[in-house]
Design an enzyme around this catalytic site. Structure first.
Site, PDB file in Angstrom:
ATOM      1  CE  LYS A 191      -4.124   1.912   0.393  1.00 50.05           C
ATOM      2  NZ  LYS A 191      -5.126   2.050  -0.481  1.00 50.05           N
ATOM      3  CG  ASP A 247      -4.519 -12.869   8.825  1.00 47.44           C
ATOM      4  OD1 ASP A 247      -5.142 -14.055   8.795  1.00 47.44           O
ATOM      5  OD2 ASP A 247      -4.741 -12.342  10.075  1.00 47.44           O
TER       6      ASP A 247
END
Ligand code: NAD
Length: 352
Positions: A191, A247
């Protein structure tokens, strides 16, 4: 070959699927003339009940001295009290730390015969063969400071997203190494438009990419990666990302295969010992019924043979047997069939 394996069946369906994986491993030992010794130990909720600790020092020492560790699953409603002094997941984190494993590998393949079990349209699933690699030891789950305080009468919570360059480098190098035996394409997810830690992630990815000119590298923002997994999964080969993004994305990717019960994982590090477990949890809703799908656990043993013992032919023979079993329409309840855990493992063993 001789190998010493520690078995941590854990809780819920863990012991049911580990028992079948052991039968498959024994069949492999017989076929290829290997010798495995097993040490079975408690870990997770069952270990809290027996020893007051989710992972005892003795069990960790046994795991560190083994050639590889096979884990079923841990957890369940009995140990869910948020105020409890120990929880099954703590044992899992301590085990990963104690073994020094920093990368979780989750291969996601969609078997043609199971395309209808996936919520995606069949045309999106043709040729899906992804390896997602999640960094396991850094990021938001471990960064410091972390905690709660209050300021001017307002309650505040803090988590810290921290990464060192060496933590990124080692997982990125593993991604490039594994991509070389695949389609030679690495998708690095970050990001970087917002997060400083992601800008370091991208900087290291570029460095490792330059050192591996035979492998293509692309950078994708995590929001785009989440969309691509649904809109064009066949286009992804090796996807590597940090802990929390991984995750979330690995669970999203698991849906492609049709059932949680199908998917294996391997956790690897610089140390000698790898940790092998299916991606699913202890499934308390079906525990004790003998109907859990053992394939995720059995395919995790194929990864063990490949990554910890270097036995590619043996690993591939398990994967081929699982493929043939699915092609022959053998199905446990999660795939819409009636086979028990034992019967499904039998079908696979017959085809080894
Ligand atoms: P889960 O993966 O245990 O189950 C989710 C759903 O998938 C359930 O309906 C279950 O029946 C089904 N399922 C899972 N594995 C299956 C299999 N092999 N065959 C057939 N169906 C299967 O996730 P959950 O219900 O969110 O969690 C249950 C417990 O497991 C919780 O205590 C959680 O903390 C723990 N958990 C442990 C691990 C681990 O040990 N690594 C991972 C995830 C969750």
């Amino acid at each position: 070959m001789k190998a010493k394996l520690v078995l941590l069946p854990g809780d819920g369906i863990g012991p049911e699927v580990v028992a079948e994986a052991v039968r498959v491993m024994d069949a492999i030992a017989g076929k290829f003339k290997h010798e495995w010794t097993y040490q079975e130990r408690l870990m997770g909720g069952c270990s809290i009940d027996q020893f007051g600790s989710s992972l005892t020092e003795e069990t960790l020492a046994d795991c560190q001295a083994a050639d590889a560790v096979v884990l079923g699953a841990v957890g369940g409603p009995k140990w869910d009290d948020p105020n409890a002094k120990d929880r099954p997941e703590r044992g899992l984190l301590a085990l990963r730390k104690g073994l020094g494993v920093f990368a979780n590998l989750r291969p996601v393949k969609v078997h043609p015969a199971l395309i209808d079990s996936s919520p995606l349209k069949p045309e999106k699933l043709q040729g899906v063969d992804i390896l997602v690699i999640r960094e396991l030891t850094g990021g938001l789950y471990f960064g410091w400071p972390k905690g709660r305080d209050s300021k001017d009468g307002r309650e505040r919570a803090v988590d810290t997203l921290e990464y060192y360059d060496y933590e990124i480098r080692r997982v990125m190098e593993l991604a490039f190494k594994l991509a070389k035996s695949r389609k030679k394409k690495v998708t690095s997810v970050d990001k970087a438009n917002v997060l400083e830690s992601s800008r370091l992630w991208r900087q290291v990815a570029v460095q490792i990419g330059k050192a591996n000119p035979d492998t293509a590298l692309e950078h994708v923002l995590v929001d785009t990666a989440a969309m691509r997994l649904i809109t064009g999964p066949a286009w992804i080969d090796v996807m590597v990302t940090e802990n929390m993004f991984g995750d979330i994305l690995t669970d999203e990717a698991s849906v492609l295969a049709g059932s949680m019960g199908m998917l294996p994982s391997a956790s690897l590090g610089e140390g000698r010992v790898g940790l092998y477990e299916p991606i699913h949890g202890s499934a308390p809703d079906i525990a004790g019924k003998g109907i859990a799908n053992p394939i995720g656990m059995i395919l995790s043993c194929a990864l063990l043979l490949r990554h910890s013992l270097g036995l590619e032919q043996e690993a591939a023979s398990i994967e081929k047997a699982v493929d043939a079993t699915i092609t022959a329409d053998a199905r446990t309840a999660d795939l819409g069939g009636k086979l028990t855990t034992r019967q499904m493992a039998e079908e696979i063993i017959q085809r080894l």
